[in-house]
Design a protein around this motif. Structure first.
Motif, PDB file in Angstrom:
ATOM      1  N   HIS A  54      42.674  48.394  38.722  1.00  0.00           N
ATOM      2  CA  HIS A  54      44.041  48.349  38.209  1.00  0.00           C
ATOM      3  C   HIS A  54      44.201  49.085  36.885  1.00  0.00           C
ATOM      4  CE1 HIS A  54      42.476  45.300  35.404  1.00  0.00           C
ATOM      5  NE2 HIS A  54      41.755  44.917  36.458  1.00  0.00           N
ATOM      6  N   LEU A  55      43.108  49.538  36.279  1.00  0.00           N
ATOM      7  CA  LEU A  55      43.163  50.216  34.989  1.00  0.00           C
ATOM      8  C   LEU A  55      43.607  51.671  35.165  1.00  0.00           C
ATOM      9  CD1 LEU A  55      39.823  48.845  33.487  1.00  0.00           C
ATOM     10  CD2 LEU A  55      42.150  48.029  33.043  1.00  0.00           C
ATOM     11  N   PRO A  56      44.133  52.303  34.104  1.00  0.00           N
ATOM     12  CA  PRO A  56      44.575  53.697  34.212  1.00  0.00           C
ATOM     13  C   PRO A  56      43.438  54.627  34.614  1.00  0.00           C
ATOM     14  CG  PRO A  56      45.420  52.687  32.200  1.00  0.00           C
ATOM     15  CD  PRO A  56      44.432  51.720  32.779  1.00  0.00           C
ATOM     16  N   SER A  57      43.761  55.591  35.439  1.00  0.00           N
ATOM     17  CA  SER A  57      42.769  56.562  35.907  1.00  0.00           C
ATOM     18  C   SER A  57      42.260  57.423  34.762  1.00  0.00           C
ATOM     19  CB  SER A  57      43.389  57.456  36.981  1.00  0.00           C
ATOM     20  OG  SER A  57      42.498  58.483  37.351  1.00  0.00           O
ATOM     21  N   ARG A  65      39.267  53.510  39.146  1.00  0.00           N
ATOM     22  CA  ARG A  65      40.465  53.118  38.410  1.00  0.00           C
ATOM     23  C   ARG A  65      41.665  53.880  38.974  1.00  0.00           C
ATOM     24  NH1 ARG A  65      38.563  52.346  32.307  1.00  0.00           N
ATOM     25  NH2 ARG A  65      40.668  53.118  31.908  1.00  0.00           N
ATOM     26  N   GLY A  66      42.843  53.515  38.477  1.00  0.00           N
ATOM     27  CA  GLY A  66      44.046  54.264  38.826  1.00  0.00           C
ATOM     28  C   GLY A  66      44.694  53.891  40.139  1.00  0.00           C
ATOM     29  N   VAL A  86      48.249  37.380  40.898  1.00  0.00           N
ATOM     30  CA  VAL A  86      47.377  38.375  41.516  1.00  0.00           C
ATOM     31  C   VAL A  86      48.059  39.729  41.638  1.00  0.00           C
ATOM     32  CG1 VAL A  86      46.219  39.011  43.667  1.00  0.00           C
ATOM     33  CG2 VAL A  86      45.991  36.705  42.776  1.00  0.00           C
ATOM     34  N   GLU A  87      47.329  40.770  41.264  1.00  0.00           N
ATOM     35  CA  GLU A  87      47.626  42.111  41.748  1.00  0.00           C
ATOM     36  C   GLU A  87      46.478  42.487  42.661  1.00  0.00           C
ATOM     37  OE1 GLU A  87      47.660  45.173  38.749  1.00  0.00           O
ATOM     38  OE2 GLU A  87      46.186  44.115  37.513  1.00  0.00           O
ATOM     39  N   GLN A  88      46.814  43.197  43.748  1.00  0.00           N
ATOM     40  CA  GLN A  88      45.774  43.415  44.745  1.00  0.00           C
ATOM     41  C   GLN A  88      45.894  44.786  45.391  1.00  0.00           C
ATOM     42  OE1 GLN A  88      47.775  41.015  48.531  1.00  0.00           O
ATOM     43  NE2 GLN A  88      46.197  40.000  47.331  1.00  0.00           N
ATOM     44  N   LEU A  89      44.756  45.236  45.864  1.00  0.00           N
ATOM     45  CA  LEU A  89      44.652  46.476  46.613  1.00  0.00           C
ATOM     46  C   LEU A  89      44.129  46.134  47.991  1.00  0.00           C
ATOM     47  CD1 LEU A  89      44.650  49.621  46.721  1.00  0.00           C
ATOM     48  CD2 LEU A  89      42.265  49.510  45.931  1.00  0.00           C
ATOM     49  N   GLN A  90      44.859  46.541  49.029  1.00  0.00           N
ATOM     50  CA  GLN A  90      44.448  46.304  50.406  1.00  0.00           C
ATOM     51  C   GLN A  90      44.301  47.650  51.107  1.00  0.00           C
ATOM     52  OE1 GLN A  90      47.724  43.582  51.515  1.00  0.00           O
ATOM     53  NE2 GLN A  90      46.163  42.000  51.743  1.00  0.00           N
ATOM     54  N   ASN A 152      41.243  41.665  44.614  1.00  0.00           N
ATOM     55  CA  ASN A 152      42.144  40.852  43.793  1.00  0.00           C
ATOM     56  C   ASN A 152      41.758  40.845  42.326  1.00  0.00           C
ATOM     57  OD1 ASN A 152      43.740  39.704  46.018  1.00  0.00           O
ATOM     58  ND2 ASN A 152      41.870  38.619  46.550  1.00  0.00           N
ATOM     59  N   HIS A 153      42.758  41.040  41.466  1.00  0.00           N
ATOM     60  CA  HIS A 153      42.606  40.834  40.030  1.00  0.00           C
ATOM     61  C   HIS A 153      43.627  39.782  39.616  1.00  0.00           C
ATOM     62  CE1 HIS A 153      43.820  42.164  35.752  1.00  0.00           C
ATOM     63  NE2 HIS A 153      42.712  41.444  35.662  1.00  0.00           N
ATOM     64  N   TYR A 154      43.122  38.615  39.171  1.00  0.00           N
ATOM     65  CA  TYR A 154      43.975  37.517  38.721  1.00  0.00           C
ATOM     66  C   TYR A 154      44.292  37.716  37.242  1.00  0.00           C
ATOM     67  CZ  TYR A 154      42.926  34.887  42.997  1.00  0.00           C
ATOM     68  OH  TYR A 154      42.818  34.476  44.304  1.00  0.00           O
ATOM     69  N   ARG A 155      45.567  37.851  36.913  1.00  0.00           N
ATOM     70  CA  ARG A 155      46.000  38.134  35.545  1.00  0.00           C
ATOM     71  C   ARG A 155      46.330  36.817  34.848  1.00  0.00           C
ATOM     72  NH1 ARG A 155      50.455  42.067  37.944  1.00  0.00           N
ATOM     73  NH2 ARG A 155      50.480  40.261  39.335  1.00  0.00           N
ATOM     74  N   SER A 156      45.342  36.248  34.169  1.00  0.00           N
ATOM     75  CA  SER A 156      45.521  34.918  33.584  1.00  0.00           C
ATOM     76  C   SER A 156      46.496  34.915  32.410  1.00  0.00           C
ATOM     77  CB  SER A 156      44.161  34.360  33.142  1.00  0.00           C
ATOM     78  OG  SER A 156      43.534  35.212  32.214  1.00  0.00           O
ATOM     79  N   ASP A 157      46.868  36.093  31.907  1.00  0.00           N
ATOM     80  CA  ASP A 157      47.850  36.144  30.829  1.00  0.00           C
ATOM     81  C   ASP A 157      49.278  35.944  31.346  1.00  0.00           C
ATOM     82  OD1 ASP A 157      47.417  38.683  32.105  1.00  0.00           O
ATOM     83  OD2 ASP A 157      48.738  39.581  30.608  1.00  0.00           O
ATOM     84  N   LEU A 158      49.474  35.993  32.669  1.00  0.00           N
ATOM     85  CA  LEU A 158      50.794  35.747  33.247  1.00  0.00           C
ATOM     86  C   LEU A 158      50.926  34.248  33.501  1.00  0.00           C
ATOM     87  CD1 LEU A 158      51.090  38.704  35.795  1.00  0.00           C
ATOM     88  CD2 LEU A 158      51.911  38.585  33.440  1.00  0.00           C
ATOM     89  N   THR A 159      51.574  33.556  32.606  1.00  0.00           N
ATOM     90  CA  THR A 159      51.652  32.100  32.684  1.00  0.00           C
ATOM     91  C   THR A 159      52.871  31.664  33.493  1.00  0.00           C
ATOM     92  OG1 THR A 159      52.844  32.033  30.579  1.00  0.00           O
ATOM     93  CG2 THR A 159      50.451  31.839  30.492  1.00  0.00           C
ATOM     94  N   GLY A 160      52.831  30.407  33.935  1.00  0.00           N
ATOM     95  CA  GLY A 160      53.928  29.859  34.710  1.00  0.00           C
ATOM     96  C   GLY A 160      53.950  30.340  36.153  1.00  0.00           C
ATOM     97  N   ARG A 161      52.819  30.850  36.636  1.00  0.00           N
ATOM     98  CA  ARG A 161      52.715  31.326  38.016  1.00  0.00           C
ATOM     99  C   ARG A 161      51.485  30.696  38.663  1.00  0.00           C
ATOM    100  NH1 ARG A 161      53.662  37.862  38.185  1.00  0.00           N
ATOM    101  NH2 ARG A 161      55.248  38.054  36.549  1.00  0.00           N
ATOM    102  N   ALA A 162      51.548  30.525  39.976  1.00  0.00           N
ATOM    103  CA  ALA A 162      50.340  30.146  40.706  1.00  0.00           C
ATOM    104  C   ALA A 162      49.318  31.262  40.596  1.00  0.00           C
ATOM    105  CB  ALA A 162      50.672  29.892  42.170  1.00  0.00           C
ATOM    106  N   GLY A 163      48.026  30.887  40.689  1.00  0.00           N
ATOM    107  CA  GLY A 163      47.000  31.919  40.766  1.00  0.00           C
ATOM    108  C   GLY A 163      47.224  32.774  41.996  1.00  0.00           C
ATOM    109  N   ILE A 164      47.248  32.132  43.150  1.00  0.00           N
ATOM    110  CA  ILE A 164      47.733  32.753  44.385  1.00  0.00           C
ATOM    111  C   ILE A 164      48.410  31.653  45.188  1.00  0.00           C
ATOM    112  CG2 ILE A 164      45.631  32.434  45.790  1.00  0.00           C
ATOM    113  CD1 ILE A 164      46.158  35.313  46.856  1.00  0.00           C
ATOM    114  N   VAL A 165      49.565  31.959  45.747  1.00  0.00           N
ATOM    115  CA  VAL A 165      50.402  30.930  46.360  1.00  0.00           C
ATOM    116  C   VAL A 165      49.709  30.311  47.565  1.00  0.00           C
ATOM    117  CG1 VAL A 165      52.554  31.944  45.549  1.00  0.00           C
ATOM    118  CG2 VAL A 165      51.621  32.641  47.758  1.00  0.00           C
ATOM    119  N   GLU A 166      50.074  29.086  47.862  1.00  0.00           N
ATOM    120  CA  GLU A 166      49.502  28.386  49.007  1.00  0.00           C
ATOM    121  C   GLU A 166      49.909  29.089  50.294  1.00  0.00           C
ATOM    122  OE1 GLU A 166      52.606  24.687  49.284  1.00  0.00           O
ATOM    123  OE2 GLU A 166      51.335  24.820  47.491  1.00  0.00           O
ATOM    124  N   HIS A 167      48.946  29.261  51.188  1.00  0.00           N
ATOM    125  CA  HIS A 167      49.197  29.993  52.421  1.00  0.00           C
ATOM    126  C   HIS A 167      48.020  29.818  53.371  1.00  0.00           C
ATOM    127  CE1 HIS A 167      46.552  32.733  50.239  1.00  0.00           C
ATOM    128  NE2 HIS A 167      46.324  33.380  51.378  1.00  0.00           N
TER     129      HIS A 167
END
Length: 293
Positions: A54-57, A65-66, A86-90, A152-167
């Protein structure tokens, strides 16, 4: 808080073996189990990639990266900024060599072989006949089904969100590698943290298995799981995980055995997945939607 210990299994000489005599039955009922990382399989390249994709290329040849900005034009999945942490690459397996670092692609190919052996071990445990497996998977052994990785990269600085939603996962099987605790499953009406032993993957069984076997003597549960909100606790890094997923293609049917053991078409997998996403309140893959309009 109580913790749940999953059944444990290994793959040896291509065969799935559970540690305890009731391990297979428990795994089918829970929809999840722990799988030993094979000797000599180093997962470090995958976890390192989770921390960098997820970091700049740093240039046009940079595959580590990129990926946030890349676009991945040959993929129907690609990068996604989700509404949870989560931000993710699939990326589909046929694109791993094109888009990923060589060491990451090599690791994923070995995990793909392990996932396929595990999938057929679960088919054995559930009593799914060998002669039906190519049809229901779209030819997993011939590599004509759907297989992809999710990074998956879990961004712990984003507060008030689930880590990853129930599914639950939509396909047959997902093999997960993670570097930190956090995985929980809904068990007997309670969310329980899962004890994740070192040196093991976590295996999720999904909706394609549930639909296929729900009327059989050995039905498979599609495990309902989540990661709760993660909080930054220096010096710990953000949580990282990556997976190998196998399921039907989106242009295929899901199948189901009736009470007499007859295999029948159930519903198109794409329509099933779109309806499920709507029910759970998240957006389905936009590129797959566009391809079927």
């Amino acid at each position: 808080m109580d913790h749940l210990t999953l059944p444990s299994a290994t793959v040896r000489s291509g065969r799935l073996r559970f540690t305890d005599p009731d391990g297979a039955a428990r795994a089918l009922a829970l929809g999840a189990f722990s799988l030993a990382v094979p000797d000599g399989l180093d997962v470090t390249p995958g976890l390192d990639f989770c921390r960098s994709f997820h970091l700049p290329s740093r240039g046009p040849e940079d595959r580590r990266r990129g990926h946030r900005e890349h676009g991945h034009p040959r993929s129907k999945l690609g990068y996604e900024d989700r509404p949870d942490q989560v931000e993710q690459l699939q990326l589909e397996s046929f694109l791993w060599d094109d888009y990923l670092p060589a060491d990451v692609a090599a690791l994923l190919r070995r995990m793909k072989d392990l996932t396929l052996d595990t999938l057929h071990g679960v088919f054995d445990a559930a009593g799914v006949p060998e002669h039906d497996r190519d049809l229901v998977t779209g030819g997993a052994r011939q590599d004509t089904g759907l297989c992809y990785t999710t990074v998956n990269h879990y961004r712990s600085d984003l507060t008030g969100r689930a880590g990853i939603v129930e599914h639950s996962d939509s396909g047959f099987i997902t093999v997960i590698c993670t570097d930190q605790p956090g995985y929980e499953i809904l068990h007997e009406g309670r969310w329980l943290p899962v004890h994740q032993p070192p040196g093991h993957f976590t295996v999720n069984l999904g909706d394609a298995f549930r639909v296929l076997t729900v009327k059989t003597p050995r039905p498979v549960t599609a495990v309902y799981h989540r990661v709760p909100e993660l909080h930054p606790e220096p010096p710990a890094t953000d949580r990282s995980s990556f997976t190998v997923y196998m399921g039907p293609r989106y242009d295929m049917m899901l199948y189901q055995y009736d009470t007499d053991g007859v295999l029948l078409p159930y519903q198109g997998f794409r329509d099933f997945s779109v309806e499920k996403a709507k029910d759970l309140g998240y957006a389905f893959h936009s590129r797959i939607e566009a391809a079927h309009r």
